[in-house]
Structure formats: C-alpha cells, structure tokens
Scaffold this motif. Structure first.
Motif, mmCIF file in Angstrom:
data_model
loop_
_atom_site.group_PDB
_atom_site.id
_atom_site.type_symbol
_atom_site.label_atom_id
_atom_site.label_comp_id
_atom_site.label_asym_id
_atom_site.label_seq_id
_atom_site.Cartn_x
_atom_site.Cartn_y
_atom_site.Cartn_z
ATOM 1 N N ARG A 127 0.897 -1.257 0.109
ATOM 2 C CA ARG A 127 0.103 -0.089 -0.026
ATOM 3 C C ARG A 127 0.905 1.306 -0.010
ATOM 4 O O ARG A 127 0.635 2.157 -0.797
ATOM 5 C CB ARG A 127 -0.860 0.002 1.204
ATOM 6 N N ARG A 128 2.041 1.178 0.930
ATOM 7 C CA ARG A 128 2.897 2.365 0.832
ATOM 8 C C ARG A 128 3.411 2.480 -0.435
ATOM 9 O O ARG A 128 3.643 3.701 -1.127
ATOM 10 C CB ARG A 128 3.649 2.050 1.848
ATOM 11 N N MET A 129 3.910 1.331 -1.024
ATOM 12 C CA MET A 129 4.787 1.564 -2.449
ATOM 13 C C MET A 129 3.786 1.969 -3.490
ATOM 14 O O MET A 129 4.180 2.620 -4.129
ATOM 15 C CB MET A 129 5.124 0.308 -2.644
ATOM 16 N N ALA A 130 2.344 1.692 -3.504
ATOM 17 C CA ALA A 130 1.481 2.059 -4.418
ATOM 18 C C ALA A 130 1.247 3.355 -4.270
ATOM 19 O O ALA A 130 0.989 4.386 -5.294
ATOM 20 C CB ALA A 130 0.313 1.283 -4.334
ATOM 21 N N ILE A 131 1.162 4.088 -3.093
ATOM 22 C CA ILE A 131 1.052 5.420 -2.854
ATOM 23 C C ILE A 131 2.089 6.212 -3.417
ATOM 24 O O ILE A 131 2.001 7.187 -3.999
ATOM 25 C CB ILE A 131 0.709 5.664 -1.309
ATOM 26 N N VAL A 132 3.461 5.692 -3.300
ATOM 27 C CA VAL A 132 4.610 6.253 -3.588
ATOM 28 C C VAL A 132 4.581 6.403 -5.017
ATOM 29 O O VAL A 132 4.717 7.390 -5.739
ATOM 30 C CB VAL A 132 5.946 5.571 -3.317
#
Length: 600
Positions: free
Chosen positions: A496-501
């Motif tokens: 989820r964090r990588m998708a946001i990045v």
C-alpha cells in the motif's frame, strides 16, 4: 448508539453480555446479541430477550443484565460455517455503532480468521474482547491514553458509558523531577482531544520506562475488571492487537478481561466497499484457474535469466541500430523482442497481492535489464560517434516526452495486464508492446550520453521512467478490478505504501511532461504558427515543413514556400532567425521556393 455482540462460545455468553450491556446502558444504546451455532442455518429474526427465557442460556444472560432495567436487548442465531458473511449481514441489518466479538484461544481457526476479516471489512467500530478467568462483566475500566485515534475512541466510548468507573492512564518516562507534572499535562490534553471532560474520569499517571510494566503494576495495585486499549493495527491479533499487553495478563491465573478497540471506518472505506461490490457485479472476475495461470506465467517470465538477458541485449541492439538508421520499422521490431513488459506487469500484480518475493524478482529484472540496455546503448553510441554518426529524428523524438506518453503508458499497462490475464487475448500483447516503448528510450539514453547530447538523454530517461511508473500503476489497477487481492496482514502494508509512492511519482511526472501544454496555454506560439504568420506578412504561402536529418547536432528542416517571386536573402534570414528563436534545439532551414503564377 447500537451495539452488536457476536458470541461463538456460549460459555462466555453471560459475562460478554454483561460488559456490552453496561456499555450500552450507560450510553443509552440498544444491545443486539448474535450467537453463532454449529448447525447450518440462516440468520434468525431478531427477538426480544424476554421471549427466550425458556432457554437456560438466555436466563443466565437475563440474570447478568439485572439492574439494567431500561436496556433493550434483542437476540438472534446463525450458522457459524459462514461466520463472516452472517456477521456482515447482521451489520447491514442492524447498523450498529460498535461490533463486539470475543477472542479466545479455543475458537476454531476459521473463526479467528473471521475476526481478522471483520476488522478490515466492517465499517463500524470493532472491539475484540478477551475474557479473563472467572470474568463476570463487572469492575472498573482502565484505558491507557497513548497512541492514535483508536485510543481516543476507546476513552470516549468508556467515558460516555460508565464515566464514573473509568480511569484514564498515562505513562511518562521518569527522566526529571518535573516528569509527573508533564505527564498530567499530556494526559489532560489527550482527554480533551478525545472529547471527554477530565473531571468525569479518574486520571492516573505512572512514571516508568516500560509501558507494559506500568500497565501491569496499575492493574495489580487496583481492582479493575477490564483493560480497554486502542488497536495498534488491523491484523495479526496476537502481535498487533495485544502486542502492548503484558503476557502475564493474557494467560494463567492473573489473566484478566482485555478489550482492544478499533474506531469506525471513514466514509472513504465504505465507498471503497461499495465500489468493490459494484465491480464484482459488472466486471468479469478471474477464475481460480485463470489466476493460477496468470501467476505462474508472470513469475516464470519475470525472473532474471540467461534467456531474459539475451533477449534484452538483442532488443536493445536492434533498437539502437534502428534509431541511428532513423528507421521506425526497425525500432518497432525491437519493441516486439524486448521482454521488459512482463516484469512491470509482475510489479503491478505484486502491489495488489502484497507479494514481496515477486516484487523483488520483478524489480531485479527491470534494474538489471535497464543496466544491460543502457550499456549496449552507450557502446553503440560510441561506435556511431567514431563513424561520424549523428542524431536522427527517431532519437530526437524520444527526447521530448509529453503527457500523451504518460497516458499511452498507463492505458498500455491496463491493456497488457488484461490480455495477459486472459489467454484467448494473448495475441494482442504484441500491439501493446509496440504502444508502450520501453527499450528504445533506454537505447536513446545510452546513445545520447555517448554523443554528449545530455538534453536528449534526460528527456529519454524521463520517458522510460514515465513508462515504468504508469505501466505498473495501470496493471495494478486492472488486476484489482479483475478481483485479485492479497491476504490481509502485514505483507500488505509495504505494498500500500509503495502504491502510494508510485501514484505520487506519477502525479509528479505530470509537471515536466506538461511543459508543452503549459506553453500552449500561456499563448507561446509554436514554430509552424510563427513562420506562417511571417509569410502571411510578406504575402507568401507556407506549403509544408519537413524535418530531414541531423547534422552535427543541428536539425535540418526543409521549408516549402509557394511564392509568385523568388525569395530575397533578407527574407530567408528572417525565417532562419524565427526558427532559431522558437525551436527547442539547434535548427537550420533549407527553404524551397515553388513559383506560382496565377493566370489572368
């Protein structure tokens, strides 16, 4: 306020009902009790508690709720084999503000999974209650005041229900003689942020370096019936939900009742659930066999191997030669050979699944493939430079990306993942590979660096980065729509964090890619329009502008002019000056005059 209590173990029915009854009674709420039984059955209609007093279970519950005379209680039963579905059905029917479930080690594994699923899916507040030995549902409530919104929600819930029997507890490090005063200030600020009046609850400060030890000491020194804490996570109950609780309070004779609460989900969460249900009804979802085939193909073709490296090297060599020969057909052929699309699709799949091993494998292939292609591009550029080769139209075209390239890459990621997931459409992958050029921009970067054309190299690198980010996001978007999900847990946090990045990077890329659009919106004219205006002033007609080739970094452009007379040298010089002013790179005009005679 409405409270929905779900009980799987009937032995704990009475004390669970007592705790929930106290919370509901103090808050003026209704209490509904749903018991899950082993038999296969649909959820029964809700009935008032008094009608069930023929059953010893409910007589014990009614006795535990004695003294809460005005409390309205309703009961129902449902089969436990579809626990999550039945509970979600009850949530939709009763619209509770708080869902309470019991966490016990003797529950079946399926029910423990149900608890974790409801922590993620239920939009109302959720409390997981673990009863201690000989729990009766009475006693004061200790609420540790630290952390985020879940801790504030726990204090607010307890204070609204049984405010006189709630202790707000705060742990301050013992580092100074003023630590006690600092702790009181911090606790008072926390209580007010939770929407509670400090005078309505008891305040207790502990000076300690260990929160768990301080909680245990407070519970030992005073008589508490329930420890109510805000959840620190939404999964892995043993470590996340009860991670701050001393182990001795969870097991053995000292075990006591502990509640972990997660506040209500925001409106965005409910909107996401509605969208997911809508997608299930309108968008064809991948079957199990299709998912297995998709996962196997992506994992197999995303690995860095000799075959992958060989195809990458050959594709880059073909692309580099096609760029230097200014041949679009050869460059298209290189796009068909390049294997780089599948690892990018694998990156999108890994983001949706939370599949860290697949993510590492795909990124390894992308990074090593980029390095190999860049090296071949640089070598080819050096050789071309030694042979007096120069920049071509194909090279220059990849040095000026725009928002159109971002849109093409994003849609290509969706299309490629859609075709790959459905074997009957695999024939369309070749067209998608042509649309989303990956190897030619890398080859352009290497050739441009070798020829010291750093502006073109920068633009080509931006184009490649744009393609990578947009394809990963586009493929992840399509896989999500196709029904692919990962298991809820810690493994999904990084994704989820990588998708946001990636999404933020994609938005950030719009700034440099919008330069040409900004120029148009600001009214800055392009070369064709300015030349046309100049020729109109001299009563001449612009035929066409044709980019020819590059000569020592200068683009040669043929300007065709229809004129009734030969052009003057001064007019040609003015056109050259305009071209130099409005062209983004060095340019030299070759003016061709077509004499036009109009018959009388």
């Amino acid at each position: 306020m409405n409270i929905l209590l779900v009980v799987r173990n009937e032995e704990s029915l009475a004390p669970m009902a007592r705790w929930c009854g106290r919370l509901a009674y103090g808050a003026g709420a209704h209490l509904r009790i749903l018991t899950l039984v082993d038999e296969e059955r649909e959820m029964a209609a809700w009935q008032a508690l008094e009608t069930n007093c023929q059953d010893p279970r409910w007589c014990e519950v009614a006795s535990s709720l004695a003294g809460l005379s005005t409390l309205e209680v309703e009961t129902s039963e449902a089969g436990a084999s579809q626990g999550t579905a039945r509970i979600l059905e009850a949530i939709e029917t009763t619209k509770p503000d708080l869902l309470v479930m019991q966490d016990r080690l003797d529950h079946p594994e399926s029910f423990r999974q149900t608890i974790e699923q409801l922590l993620d899916k239920a939009h109302c507040a959720v409390m997981i209650l673990r009863l201690g030995l000989n729990a009766t549902g009475d006693g004061r409530i200790l609420v540790p005041c630290a952390g985020g919104p879940n801790s504030k929600f726990a204090l607010k819930l307890a204070a609204d229900a049984v405010e006189n029997e709630v202790t707000a507890f705060f742990v301050e490090p013992d580092v100074d003689t003023a630590s006690d005063g600092v702790g009181h200030k911090q606790l008072e600020r926390f209580i007010r942020k939770a929407g509670v009046t400090p005078e309505t609850v008891q305040c207790q400060i502990a000076l300690s370096e260990s929160i768990s030890q301080a909680i245990h000491q407070e519970l030992t020194d005073d008589a508490y019936g329930l420890l109510l804490i805000g959840a620190s996570g939404a999964s892995t109950l043993r470590r996340k939900l009860f991670g701050t609780v001393p182990e001795r309070l969870l097991k053995g004779e000292e075990a006591m009742s502990i509640g972990v609460i997660r506040g209500p989900r925001p409106a965005v969460h409910r909107l996401r659930q509605r969208l997911e249900r809508m997608m299930l009804l309108t968008i064809p979802q991948l079957s199990r066999e299709e998912r297995i085939g998709l996962f196997d193909e992506i994992e197999e073709k995303s690995r860095w191997s000799f075959d992958f490296a060989a195809l990458m090297a050959m594709a880059t060599a073909i692309a580099a030669l096609g760029l230097l020969a200014d041949s679009g057909a050869v460059v298209i052929g290189a796009m068909l050979v390049a294997p780089l699309m599948v690892p990018l699709l694998g990156g999108g799949l890994a983001l949706v699944q939370g599949n860290w091993p697949l993510w590492k494998s795909c990124q390894k292939s992308v990074v090593l493939g980029f390095i190999a292609a860049l090296s071949i591009g640089v070598i080819t550029g050096w050789i071309a430079r030694l042979c007096d080769g120069g920049m071509t139209n194909e090279l220059m075209a990849r040095g000026a990306p725009s928002l159109l390239d971002l849109g093409v890459a994003f849609i290509s990621g969706i299309a490629a993942s859609y075709c790959l997931a459905r074997p009957r459409l695999s024939g369309a992958l070749a067209g998608v590979a042509i649309a989303a050029a990956l190897v030619p921009p890398i080859a352009t970067v290497g050739i441009s660096l070798a020829m010291s054309k750093f502006g073109v190299a920068q633009g080509a690198a931006l184009l490649f980065g744009t393609n990578v980010v947009a394809i990963v996001i586009g493929s992840a978007f399509n896989f999500f729509l196709a029904g692919i999900r990962g298991k809820t847990g810690d493994s999904g946090l990084w994704s989820r964090r990588m998708a946001i990045v990636f999404a933020l990077v994609m938005v950030g890329l719009m700034v440099p890619l919008s330069s040409s659009l900004v120029k148009k919106l600001s009214g800055q004219p392009d070369l064709t329009r300015v030349l046309q205006a100049k020729l109109d002033q001299n009563q001449l007609t612009l035929g066409e502008i044709t980019p020819l080739y590059f000569e020592n970094g200068t683009q040669i452009i043929e300007l065709r002019v229809e004129t009734p007379r030969p052009l003057l040298p001064q007019e040609v010089a003015e056109l050259q000056a305009i071209a130099e002013k409005y062209s983004p790179h060095p340019v030299k005009l070759r003016v061709r005059s077509d004499l036009i005679q109009v018959a009388p």
